[in-house]
Write a protein that holds these residues in place. Structure first.
Motif, mmCIF file in Angstrom:
data_model
loop_
_atom_site.group_PDB
_atom_site.id
_atom_site.type_symbol
_atom_site.label_atom_id
_atom_site.label_comp_id
_atom_site.label_asym_id
_atom_site.label_seq_id
_atom_site.Cartn_x
_atom_site.Cartn_y
_atom_site.Cartn_z
ATOM 1 N N MET A 73 1.372 -7.355 23.690
ATOM 2 C CA MET A 73 0.121 -7.641 24.391
ATOM 3 C C MET A 73 -0.726 -6.377 24.545
ATOM 4 O O MET A 73 -1.938 -6.415 24.393
ATOM 5 N N LEU A 74 -0.069 -5.260 24.844
ATOM 6 C CA LEU A 74 -0.805 -4.005 25.003
ATOM 7 C C LEU A 74 -1.428 -3.576 23.679
ATOM 8 O O LEU A 74 -2.591 -3.155 23.625
ATOM 9 N N ILE A 75 -0.662 -3.682 22.597
ATOM 10 C CA ILE A 75 -1.184 -3.293 21.275
ATOM 11 C C ILE A 75 -2.351 -4.188 20.889
ATOM 12 O O ILE A 75 -3.396 -3.714 20.421
ATOM 13 N N LEU A 76 -2.186 -5.488 21.087
ATOM 14 C CA LEU A 76 -3.254 -6.428 20.737
ATOM 15 C C LEU A 76 -4.497 -6.178 21.583
ATOM 16 O O LEU A 76 -5.626 -6.183 21.073
ATOM 17 N N ALA A 77 -4.304 -5.949 22.878
ATOM 18 C CA ALA A 77 -5.446 -5.740 23.769
ATOM 19 C C ALA A 77 -6.225 -4.488 23.386
ATOM 20 O O ALA A 77 -7.464 -4.500 23.315
ATOM 21 N N LEU A 78 -5.513 -3.394 23.127
ATOM 22 C CA LEU A 78 -6.201 -2.147 22.783
ATOM 23 C C LEU A 78 -6.822 -2.216 21.386
ATOM 24 O O LEU A 78 -7.877 -1.617 21.142
ATOM 25 N N ALA A 79 -6.183 -2.929 20.464
ATOM 26 C CA ALA A 79 -6.763 -3.086 19.130
ATOM 27 C C ALA A 79 -8.079 -3.868 19.218
ATOM 28 O O ALA A 79 -9.086 -3.489 18.589
ATOM 29 N N LEU A 80 -8.090 -4.925 19.994
ATOM 30 C CA LEU A 80 -9.329 -5.693 20.165
ATOM 31 C C LEU A 80 -10.381 -4.895 20.921
ATOM 32 O O LEU A 80 -11.583 -5.003 20.636
ATOM 33 N N GLY B 137 -2.821 1.625 21.027
ATOM 34 C CA GLY B 137 -1.941 0.590 21.557
ATOM 35 C C GLY B 137 -0.485 0.836 21.220
ATOM 36 O O GLY B 137 0.404 0.654 22.060
ATOM 37 N N ILE B 138 -0.217 1.243 19.981
ATOM 38 C CA ILE B 138 1.164 1.538 19.583
ATOM 39 C C ILE B 138 1.703 2.712 20.385
ATOM 40 O O ILE B 138 2.841 2.687 20.876
ATOM 41 N N ALA B 139 0.869 3.752 20.532
ATOM 42 C CA ALA B 139 1.303 4.904 21.330
ATOM 43 C C ALA B 139 1.566 4.505 22.780
ATOM 44 O O ALA B 139 2.549 4.937 23.393
ATOM 45 N N GLY B 140 0.673 3.669 23.329
ATOM 46 C CA GLY B 140 0.867 3.220 24.702
ATOM 47 C C GLY B 140 2.105 2.365 24.860
ATOM 48 O O GLY B 140 2.830 2.469 25.858
ATOM 49 N N ALA B 141 2.371 1.492 23.874
ATOM 50 C CA ALA B 141 3.550 0.638 23.944
ATOM 51 C C ALA B 141 4.836 1.463 23.870
ATOM 52 O O ALA B 141 5.807 1.204 24.584
#
Length: 494
Positions: free
Chosen positions: A1-8, A174-178
């Motif tokens: 969800m975090l990766i998707l949210a930041l990518a969008l 997002g990947i870094a945050g995840a």
């Protein structure tokens, strides 16, 4: 969800940047540098080498005031030479005698005009610099081979490029945050993460329900709901954990407040009583008692009243529900909870209750804020630690288990609370969730029995908590009644 949210978010940011950025037009022109003198092939090769070497110098002077100030004067630009230099770029390719001049400007026409004027100004400046001292012709000749043309489309913003850059940047963030969240998040959200802290048995996994805060009791939910099945499974696993039968009294605690120990202890006692056992539920949280509030019982007299010798045990035990469940509420909150719970009176009380009831469940305070639970754990047969899958952290549980081990407590196992019913952290049980039936609507008698309440006729006959017998007395069975007379915790005959 975090990766998707930041990518969008990155994609949206790229689109917003493209919309808000003012269009920029780019015009370019190209010049050829040649040697004026002609001669033999060797002389031409030497001249070509000389030209290539001079081209690098000509590129460097394109953004100089000597070249740009005449451009400003001829076009009447409201810019300084330094400001115009930020819009003009000159380059050359290796081993060539070509000079490329590129100009960026909000106006397409003005961009082409500046590029053309800059090329002409460079030609004049080079002729002036290369002019021999004898006033002869300049050995270097610059000529425009590609005139500047007004562009029809803006060169910036590049909407497609901005969207791609925004998406890639958001995806990377997002990947870094995840990864950072996974590394830094020490919450215990699954059995595998629990095993990183302790090898204690996992006695039960209580599913999270949105209605739990409004309906915390087991009797307030469907008999075949995942939450109800979780407590029945906890009851069964606890019997296997206590296969020797030495732990008739089970203390339920947690590391920190708010992890669900009170609801777990209350519902565990209800599940045991529904299985046919006679159960005594004690609210030993003398700081924030909740059992009496959940069950709707009188809390003015209870455990503290007994421990100070101010009442008889038959006067403070309250029956609840249709099964053999009796509740000893906390009573008045004392100024010294730890001393009362660790006293000999408490030890004797627990022993006497074990002789009368099949099982005794104690709701104790959390382990880390106060020492009450660790002190009380020495008087019971076993301890069950509740872990909130949404809040509990590794170091907190580790400290709690170490505190119990230091006083020699018998840790029966762990109960994971608030586990999601879906997703990667969901527990295994959900196979029979589709077979739930809303039997609470079938008849008033069944509904009243599950909620622990009586019909209006029964209440009028027996009192608020009568259930066929006085609310503050034990059932009229010799095996379940204390001797009459004032309660004396030091009297072993009683």
């Amino acid at each position: 969800m975090l990766i998707l949210a930041l990518a969008l978010t990155g994609l949206l940011g790229g689109g917003v940047f493209a919309v808000l950025t003012k269009p920029t037009y780019t015009a370019d022109t190209q010049l050829f540098v040649a040697i004026q003198n002609s001669g033999t092939v060797q002389e031409l090769q030497q001249g070509n080498t000389f030209s290539q070497a001079r081209v690098q110098s000509y590129v460097k002077i394109v953004d100089s005031p000597a070249v740009l100030q005449p451009v400003i004067d001829s076009l009447g630009l409201a810019l300084s030479a330094e400001e115009l230099a930020g819009r003009v770029t000159a380059t050359t390719e290796l081993n060539t005698v070509l000079i490329n001049i590129t100009v960026a400007d909000p106006s397409a026409v003005q961009a082409s005009a500046i590029a053309e004027a800059t090329a002409k100004s460079l030609i004049k400046t080079v002729e002036s610099l290369e002019e021999p001292k004898n006033n002869g012709p300049s050995p270097i000749s610059l000529s425009i081979i590609k005139p500047a043309v007004a562009p029809s489309e803006p060169s910036a913003p590049n909407t497609r490029q901005n969207l791609i850059v925004g998406l890639v940047f958001g995806l990377a963030l997002g990947i870094a945050g995840a990864v950072a969240r996974s590394v830094l998040d020490t919450r215990i959200r699954s059995e595998s993460e629990l095993r990183l802290v302790t090898d204690a048995p996992l006695l039960g996994a209580i599913h999270f329900d949105q209605e739990t805060s409004k309906k915390p009791l087991l009797t307030q939910t469907s008999l075949q709901s995942p939450r109800a099945e979780s407590f029945r499974q906890l009851r069964t696993n606890l019997q296997f954990a206590n296969v020797s039968g030495h732990a008739k009294t089970v203390l339920v605690t947690s590391s920190l407040p708010g992890e669900g120990k009170s609801t777990t202890a209350t519902n565990l006692a209800i599940a045991m009583a529904q299985a046919g056992q006679s159960v005594c539920l004690i609210d030993a949280d003398l700081r924030r008692p909740m059992v009496g509030e959940y069950l709707g019982l009188d809390m003015t007299a209870g455990l503290t009243t007994l421990l100070v010798g101010a009442a008889d045990v038959n006067d403070v035990l309250q029956a609840w529900g249709e099964d053999n469940l009796y509740v000893l509420t906390s009573g008045m909150i004392p100024p010294n909870p730890s001393e009362l719970l660790g006293s000999d009176e408490m030890k004797i009380l627990v022993s006497k209750l074990e002789d009368v009831f099949d099982a005794v469940v104690i709701d104790a305070p959390p382990l880390l804020p106060v020492t009450d639970a660790a002190v009380l754990s020495q008087h019971v047969g076993g301890v069950v630690v509740v872990v909130d899958a949404q809040r509990s952290r590794n170091h907190d549980l580790e400290k709690s288990l170490n505190a119990l081990s230091m006083v020699g407590s018998n840790i029966l196992g762990i109960v994971m609370n608030r586990l999601p019913q879906k997703g990667p952290d969901a527990y295994a049980y959900s196979a029979y969730g589709a077979y739930t039936s809303d039997t609470t609507k079938s008849s008033p008698d069944i509904k009243n029995r599950r909620t622990g309440r009586k019909s209006e006729q029964e209440v009028s006959e027996d009192g608020i908590h009568g259930l066929g017998r006085p609310a503050t007395t034990l059932p009229a069975r010799s095996a379940h009644r204390f001797p009459s007379g004032p309660w004396d915790p030091t009297n072993e005959e009683q």
